[in-house]
Scaffold this motif. Structure first.
Motif, short mmCIF file in Angstrom:
data_model
loop_
_atom_site.label_atom_id
_atom_site.label_comp_id
_atom_site.label_asym_id
_atom_site.label_seq_id
_atom_site.Cartn_x
_atom_site.Cartn_y
_atom_site.Cartn_z
N TYR A 82 0.83 -1.21 0.00
CA TYR A 82 0.00 0.00 0.00
C TYR A 82 0.87 1.26 0.00
N TRP A 83 1.99 1.20 0.75
CA TRP A 83 2.88 2.36 0.82
C TRP A 83 3.84 2.45 -0.38
N GLY A 84 3.80 1.47 -1.27
CA GLY A 84 4.70 1.48 -2.41
C GLY A 84 6.11 1.04 -2.06
N ILE A 85 6.23 0.24 -1.01
CA ILE A 85 7.54 -0.22 -0.54
C ILE A 85 7.84 -1.59 -1.12
N GLU A 86 9.06 -1.77 -1.60
CA GLU A 86 9.54 -3.06 -2.06
C GLU A 86 10.60 -3.58 -1.09
N PRO A 87 10.97 -4.85 -1.18
CA PRO A 87 11.93 -5.41 -0.22
C PRO A 87 13.28 -4.69 -0.17
N ASP A 88 13.69 -4.03 -1.27
CA ASP A 88 14.98 -3.34 -1.25
C ASP A 88 14.84 -1.83 -1.08
N THR A 89 13.63 -1.35 -0.73
CA THR A 89 13.41 0.08 -0.50
C THR A 89 13.98 0.49 0.86
N HIS A 90 14.71 1.61 0.89
CA HIS A 90 15.15 2.15 2.17
C HIS A 90 13.97 2.89 2.79
N VAL A 91 13.57 2.47 3.97
CA VAL A 91 12.44 3.06 4.69
C VAL A 91 12.99 3.87 5.86
N VAL A 92 12.58 5.13 5.95
CA VAL A 92 12.95 5.98 7.09
C VAL A 92 11.68 6.34 7.83
N ILE A 93 11.68 6.09 9.12
CA ILE A 93 10.50 6.25 9.97
C ILE A 93 10.76 7.39 10.96
N THR A 147 4.57 -4.87 -5.21
CA THR A 147 4.42 -6.26 -4.77
C THR A 147 5.48 -6.53 -3.71
N TYR A 148 5.02 -7.01 -2.56
CA TYR A 148 5.94 -7.30 -1.45
C TYR A 148 5.71 -8.76 -1.03
N PRO A 149 6.66 -9.65 -1.29
CA PRO A 149 6.49 -11.06 -0.90
C PRO A 149 6.27 -11.19 0.61
N GLU A 150 5.42 -12.11 0.99
CA GLU A 150 5.15 -12.32 2.41
C GLU A 150 6.45 -12.71 3.12
N PRO A 151 6.88 -11.91 4.10
CA PRO A 151 8.18 -12.15 4.74
C PRO A 151 8.10 -13.15 5.88
N HIS A 152 9.27 -13.51 6.36
CA HIS A 152 9.37 -14.42 7.52
C HIS A 152 9.62 -13.59 8.77
N LEU A 153 8.82 -13.80 9.79
CA LEU A 153 9.01 -13.12 11.07
C LEU A 153 10.07 -13.84 11.88
N ASP A 154 11.05 -13.11 12.37
CA ASP A 154 12.07 -13.68 13.24
C ASP A 154 11.47 -13.91 14.63
N ALA A 155 11.06 -15.14 14.88
CA ALA A 155 10.39 -15.46 16.15
C ALA A 155 11.31 -15.26 17.35
N ASN A 156 12.62 -15.19 17.13
CA ASN A 156 13.56 -15.03 18.25
C ASN A 156 13.49 -13.65 18.89
N VAL A 157 12.84 -12.68 18.23
CA VAL A 157 12.83 -11.33 18.79
C VAL A 157 11.51 -10.98 19.47
N ILE A 158 10.55 -11.91 19.47
CA ILE A 158 9.25 -11.67 20.11
C ILE A 158 9.10 -12.61 21.29
N ARG A 159 8.63 -12.07 22.42
CA ARG A 159 8.36 -12.91 23.59
C ARG A 159 6.86 -12.95 23.87
N SER A 160 6.39 -14.13 24.21
CA SER A 160 4.99 -14.32 24.55
C SER A 160 4.81 -14.29 26.06
N TYR A 161 3.57 -14.27 26.50
CA TYR A 161 3.28 -14.31 27.94
C TYR A 161 3.85 -15.58 28.56
#
Length: 309
Positions: A82-93, A147-161
């Motif tokens: 939606y934002w027009g971002i591709e996997p190699d786009t530099h994003v500044v937030i 088009t942005y391919p569905e990425p893989h979430l790095d589960a090692n950086v998220i903690r659950s309850y």
């Protein structure tokens, strides 16, 4: 996914990036009780070409009804398209406070492997203070969907309850236990000050350390007004603040990757500031407790400590 980029950029660097192409996202977010409305402010004033990232909309539903939880891979990819971002786009937030909610957005991009992402240190206020232009009114530039391919979430950086509860049951001296850093105010961590969410008890997760997120920030005045904005402290000062909170031995282990650190806060937003500070110091094993204190304390089975260790 995309190759790396610096975690922080200055206004001068963003101005140069704009010449060669960059996606700019305004990830401003304010506490629910605040009179400020981030999206309304975005329409009134923003960095030219910026688009709005609503962290409460680009989020997964939560069983407890919590806001701004990590999105699914599909939600993240759809938002990037939606934002027009591709996997190699530099994003500044950036955000409108300086450094507040933008680190959480950066954490999201990095967790999905979009390493070509940065935050603007000092945000919109610093951009203006340093003399760069802003635009107002509805965005004029139409964004071409990508088009942005569905990425893989790095589960090692998220903690659950469950992970946080298990970690709290361990002996804190055990090297497999993770060091939990709480970004809320010290009064809330101690249990002496109330939580901003009605009915939620204050206190802290057993064995956690108090490290208020603003400890990692410096406040700057906007010339000619009473307004202020925040920026990250220099690395040496960040290190000193970390040592002051967890002690030299624990700090050294975190920075050498010998112990994992987990950042937490009220709802998972300002935990991003601590995550960013640790990453700037070179820490390799840093996770974020997505539900944070609200998700922990609302459950009746949770053990809540109060006062000093």
């Amino acid at each position: 996914m995309s190759s790396g980029a610096p975690l922080l950029v200055k206004p001068t660097e963003l101005a140069e990036l704009k010449k060669s192409g960059v996606a700019i996202l305004d990830a401003s977010w304010h506490m629910p009780a605040s009179p400020r409305k981030a999206k309304d402010e975005f329409l009134l004033k923003r960095i030219p070409g910026a688009q709005f990232l609503d962290l409460d909309e680009v989020a997964s539903p939560n069983e407890l009804g919590l806001k701004h939880m990590m999105p699914s891979s599909r939600q993240f990819a759809d938002a990037c398209e939606y934002w027009g971002i591709e996997p190699d786009t530099h994003v500044v937030i950036y955000d409108a406070v300086g450094v507040f909610s933008s680190p959480r957005a950066l954490f999201m991009f990095r967790a999905f492997g979009h390493g070509k992402s940065s935050i603007l240190d000092g945000g919109l206020p610093r951009w203006e203070v340093e003399g760069y232009p802003v635009e107002t009114g509805p965005p004029l530039t139409a964004v071409k969907k990508t088009t942005y391919p569905e990425p893989h979430l790095d589960a090692n950086v998220i903690r659950s309850y469950k992970q946080v509860v298990y970690n709290a049951s361990l002996n804190p001296a055990d090297p497999i236990s993770e060091l939990v850093l709480d970004a809320r105010s010290r009064g809330r961590w101690l249990g002496s000050d109330p939580e901003p969410r009605p009915g939620l008890p204050s206190g802290h997760i057993p064995h956690s350390f108090s490290l208020p997120f603003n400890t990692f920030l410096q406040t700057n005045k906007v010339p000619g007004s009473d307004a202020t904005y925040t920026m990250l402290l220099p690395p040496q000062e960040l290190r000193e603040k970390l040592v002051g909170a967890v002690g030299p031995e624990n700090a050294e282990k975190i920075l050498k990757g010998e112990r994992s650190a987990v950042t937490s806060c009220g709802s998972g937003m300002t935990a991003g500031v601590l995550w960013l500070g640790l990453k700037l110091l070179g820490a390799s094993k840093v996770g974020l407790y997505d539900e944070s204190w609200t998700g922990y304390a609302v459950r009746e089975s949770s053990v809540i400590d109060k006062g000093e260790k």
